[in-house]
Structures are given as C-alpha cells and as structure tokens.
Design a protein around this motif. Structure first.
Motif, PDB file in Angstrom:
ATOM      1  N   LEU A 105     -37.337  52.653 -41.861  1.00 51.60           N
ATOM      2  CA  LEU A 105     -36.047  52.152 -43.197  1.00 51.60           C
ATOM      3  C   LEU A 105     -37.190  52.138 -44.487  1.00 51.60           C
ATOM      4  CD1 LEU A 105     -34.059  49.490 -41.442  1.00 51.60           C
ATOM      5  CD2 LEU A 105     -33.759  52.439 -42.084  1.00 51.60           C
ATOM      6  N   ALA A 106     -38.748  51.163 -44.293  1.00 49.04           N
ATOM      7  CA  ALA A 106     -39.420  50.525 -45.477  1.00 49.04           C
ATOM      8  C   ALA A 106     -39.641  51.718 -46.060  1.00 49.04           C
ATOM      9  CB  ALA A 106     -40.498  49.953 -44.802  1.00 49.04           C
ATOM     10  N   ARG A 109     -36.733  53.055 -48.044  1.00 53.73           N
ATOM     11  CA  ARG A 109     -36.213  52.153 -49.546  1.00 53.73           C
ATOM     12  C   ARG A 109     -37.308  52.333 -50.867  1.00 53.73           C
ATOM     13  NH1 ARG A 109     -38.117  46.758 -47.025  1.00 53.73           N
ATOM     14  NH2 ARG A 109     -40.355  48.018 -48.434  1.00 53.73           N
ATOM     15  N   ASP A 110     -38.479  52.552 -50.379  1.00 58.69           N
ATOM     16  CA  ASP A 110     -39.884  52.399 -51.579  1.00 58.69           C
ATOM     17  C   ASP A 110     -39.482  53.679 -51.859  1.00 58.69           C
ATOM     18  OD1 ASP A 110     -40.907  50.312 -50.819  1.00 58.69           O
ATOM     19  OD2 ASP A 110     -42.070  51.539 -49.450  1.00 58.69           O
ATOM     20  N   ASP A 114     -31.065  55.892 -49.952  1.00 58.37           N
ATOM     21  CA  ASP A 114     -29.899  55.049 -50.029  1.00 58.37           C
ATOM     22  C   ASP A 114     -29.903  54.820 -48.140  1.00 58.37           C
ATOM     23  OD1 ASP A 114     -28.742  57.229 -48.368  1.00 58.37           O
ATOM     24  OD2 ASP A 114     -27.068  57.564 -50.239  1.00 58.37           O
ATOM     25  N   ALA A 115     -28.765  53.411 -48.214  1.00 58.18           N
ATOM     26  CA  ALA A 115     -28.555  53.185 -46.460  1.00 58.18           C
ATOM     27  C   ALA A 115     -28.352  54.329 -45.151  1.00 58.18           C
ATOM     28  CB  ALA A 115     -28.476  52.689 -46.304  1.00 58.18           C
ATOM     29  N   GLN A 118     -31.269  56.802 -44.637  1.00 58.95           N
ATOM     30  CA  GLN A 118     -32.544  56.496 -44.243  1.00 58.95           C
ATOM     31  C   GLN A 118     -31.786  55.789 -42.530  1.00 58.95           C
ATOM     32  OE1 GLN A 118     -33.424  51.789 -45.985  1.00 58.95           O
ATOM     33  NE2 GLN A 118     -33.018  52.759 -47.479  1.00 58.95           N
ATOM     34  N   TYR A 181     -38.860  62.281 -45.221  1.00 61.85           N
ATOM     35  CA  TYR A 181     -37.546  62.045 -46.380  1.00 61.85           C
ATOM     36  C   TYR A 181     -37.537  63.074 -47.823  1.00 61.85           C
ATOM     37  CZ  TYR A 181     -35.795  57.218 -44.936  1.00 61.85           C
ATOM     38  OH  TYR A 181     -36.214  56.626 -44.049  1.00 61.85           O
ATOM     39  N   THR A 227     -31.493  44.468 -39.711  1.00 67.26           N
ATOM     40  CA  THR A 227     -31.580  44.508 -41.204  1.00 67.26           C
ATOM     41  C   THR A 227     -31.257  43.211 -40.982  1.00 67.26           C
ATOM     42  OG1 THR A 227     -29.587  46.397 -41.682  1.00 67.26           O
ATOM     43  CG2 THR A 227     -31.796  46.827 -42.278  1.00 67.26           C
ATOM     44  N   CYS A 242     -36.134  43.887 -41.149  1.00 68.31           N
ATOM     45  CA  CYS A 242     -36.833  44.719 -42.306  1.00 68.31           C
ATOM     46  C   CYS A 242     -35.959  44.424 -43.385  1.00 68.31           C
ATOM     47  CB  CYS A 242     -37.303  46.193 -41.944  1.00 68.31           C
ATOM     48  SG  CYS A 242     -35.867  46.674 -40.599  1.00 68.31           S
ATOM     49  N   ARG A 244     -33.530  46.327 -45.897  1.00 67.64           N
ATOM     50  CA  ARG A 244     -32.380  47.340 -46.343  1.00 67.64           C
ATOM     51  C   ARG A 244     -32.310  47.949 -47.817  1.00 67.64           C
ATOM     52  NH1 ARG A 244     -26.454  48.386 -43.310  1.00 67.64           N
ATOM     53  NH2 ARG A 244     -26.329  50.529 -43.287  1.00 67.64           N
ATOM     54  N   ALA A 245     -32.455  48.969 -48.295  1.00 71.54           N
ATOM     55  CA  ALA A 245     -32.138  49.526 -49.560  1.00 71.54           C
ATOM     56  C   ALA A 245     -30.885  48.974 -49.794  1.00 71.54           C
ATOM     57  CB  ALA A 245     -32.247  51.036 -49.182  1.00 71.54           C
TER      58      ALA A 245
END
Length: 245
Positions: A105-106, A109-110, A114-115, A118, A181, A227, A242, A244-245
């Motif tokens: 997820l990190a 996000r970086d 989007d969710a 992820q 990704y 999240t 962690c 979430r975006a």
C-alpha cells in the motif's frame, strides 16, 4: 606330745585362715558376672535396634511431610489449561503478511495510485505468495515451466521472474511492489473499467485469468483493517497500521 598337737593345730589354723578364703572366687559372684554379661549382650543390640527404629520412623515421617508438601505445591492435573495465545489476524493473514500488505500500500501511495489499484496489488500478492516474501517459486514447488519449456524463476511477493529485475530487487517488498504498479499502469491503462482479477492477470500474464478472483474480498478486508477502518468482526489491535492513499 603337746608339741605335735600344737603344730597340728597351727597347720589347721593356717589352712582355715580368712586370707586364704578371700583368694578363692565366690561361686555366686561368678554366676552374677556371667548373668550380667549375658544381659548386656542382649540389651546393647536391643537398644541399638530400638534407636534404629526410632530414626527410621523420624526419617519416614520427614519424607511423608516433604512428599505431602511437594504434592501441595505441584500443579493439579485436573486444573483447566490456560487459554492459548491467539495471534491477531485478518482474513487468516498474520502479522508478517499484514506488514507486507502495508508495504504494498505504501508503494502504491508513493506512486500516486488510488485505493482500488492498491487493493488490486494486495490481491495479486495474495494469489501469488499468500503475502509472503519467499525466495522460491512454482518451479521449486510444482515444476512449473514457461510456455517455451524453460524453468520459471519466480520469487518474492509477486513471484516475479528474472525479466522483472534483479534477484535483490524482486526480494525487496517495496521495490517489487513498485515494479508491479508500473507494469500495471503500462499494461492495463483502462483498468478502472476492468474486473480486478483481469487487471492482475493482464499485469502478471499468468495462465488463469480468474485465479485472483477468490482473493478480492480478502484483500478488501485486509486493506480496511491495516488502514484503520476494520470491517465487522476484525480486530486492529496487535496488527500493523499504514496510511491509505
């Protein structure tokens, strides 16, 4: 005549003198001595045996008391066992696996995904490695080969082969997720309108397009928990968290 009589009298007197009588042991005295010796010979062993019995009794009593104390201190076998310690889990995934989900997820996000993207990445890692960063793949476990017959070289969270990067990169969860990704963005640009399992299939290029479908609900549940928005029945204490975006 008188002289002989006088001599005879002296001889008799000498024989019957008290001194001579005292030199002879008295019969009664000898008998009493023998009786005393016999009595001592009987009494001493009896006393020693009695002392032995007393000591043995004291020792046995001390042993019984010690044994009773030990029994009192020993745990009762009939007492109920303490409840087992249950490690927190979400959808069957434990701490280490949930930590890897957080890393995925990190990375998304970086990169600005989007969710949904992820969650698709988490679903894909569930279907590939059960969210475990393993250093072996299908060839080692099942003898699976590539379409050209060569042995597969898949490793890591996403079971990526040599063409995806170096061994070190594929075994680093954050780097492996980053590579996934980027491949997903390149290979499935219209993914917002594509079913999640098909997005994963087109990214991974695996044999079964619907292999990942069974993991979608689990991925949604895991992402919600780590999240901070767990679904009903899930715990968040004891698991990694962690953003979430």
């Amino acid at each position: 005549m008188p002289a002989r009589t006088s001599a005879t009298t002296r001889r008799r007197t000498t024989r019957r003198s008290p001194g001579a009588r005292r030199r002879r042991p008295n019969r009664h005295t000898r008998r009493r001595g023998r009786k005393t010796g016999v009595a001592l010979a009987i009494a001493v062993p009896a006393i020693l045996f009695g002392a032995f019995l007393v000591g043995a009794a004291l020792l046995a009593g001390s042993f019984r008391m010690s044994w009773a104390d030990d029994l009192a201190l020993a745990p009762d076998d009939r007492a109920p066992a303490p409840p087992p310690i249950i490690e927190p889990a979400v959808a069957g995934y434990r701490f280490e696996q949930l930590t890897n989900a957080c890393t995925i997820l990190a990375a998304g996000r970086d990169l600005g995904f989007d969710a949904r993207d992820q969650t698709i990445a988490v679903m894909t890692a569930m279907g590939e490695s059960s969210l475990r960063n393993i250093d072996y793949g299908d060839w080692e476990t099942s003898g699976v080969t590539n379409p050209d017959g060569s042995r597969t070289t898949s490793i890591g969270l996403f079971q990526q082969q040599d063409s995806w990067g170096t061994r070190e990169a594929r075994l680093d969860p954050y780097t492996a997720a980053t590579v996934f990704y980027r491949a997903m963005a390149e290979r499935v640009p219209d993914r917002a309108a594509v079913e999640p399992t098909l997005v994963a299939h087109r990214t991974q290029v695996n044999a079964d397009p619907y292999h990942y479908a069974r993991y979608w609900d689990r991925a949604v549940r895991v992402v919600a928990a780590v999240t901070g928005s767990p679904m009903e029945g899930d715990r968040i204490d004891g698991i990694p968290h962690c953003p979430r975006a």
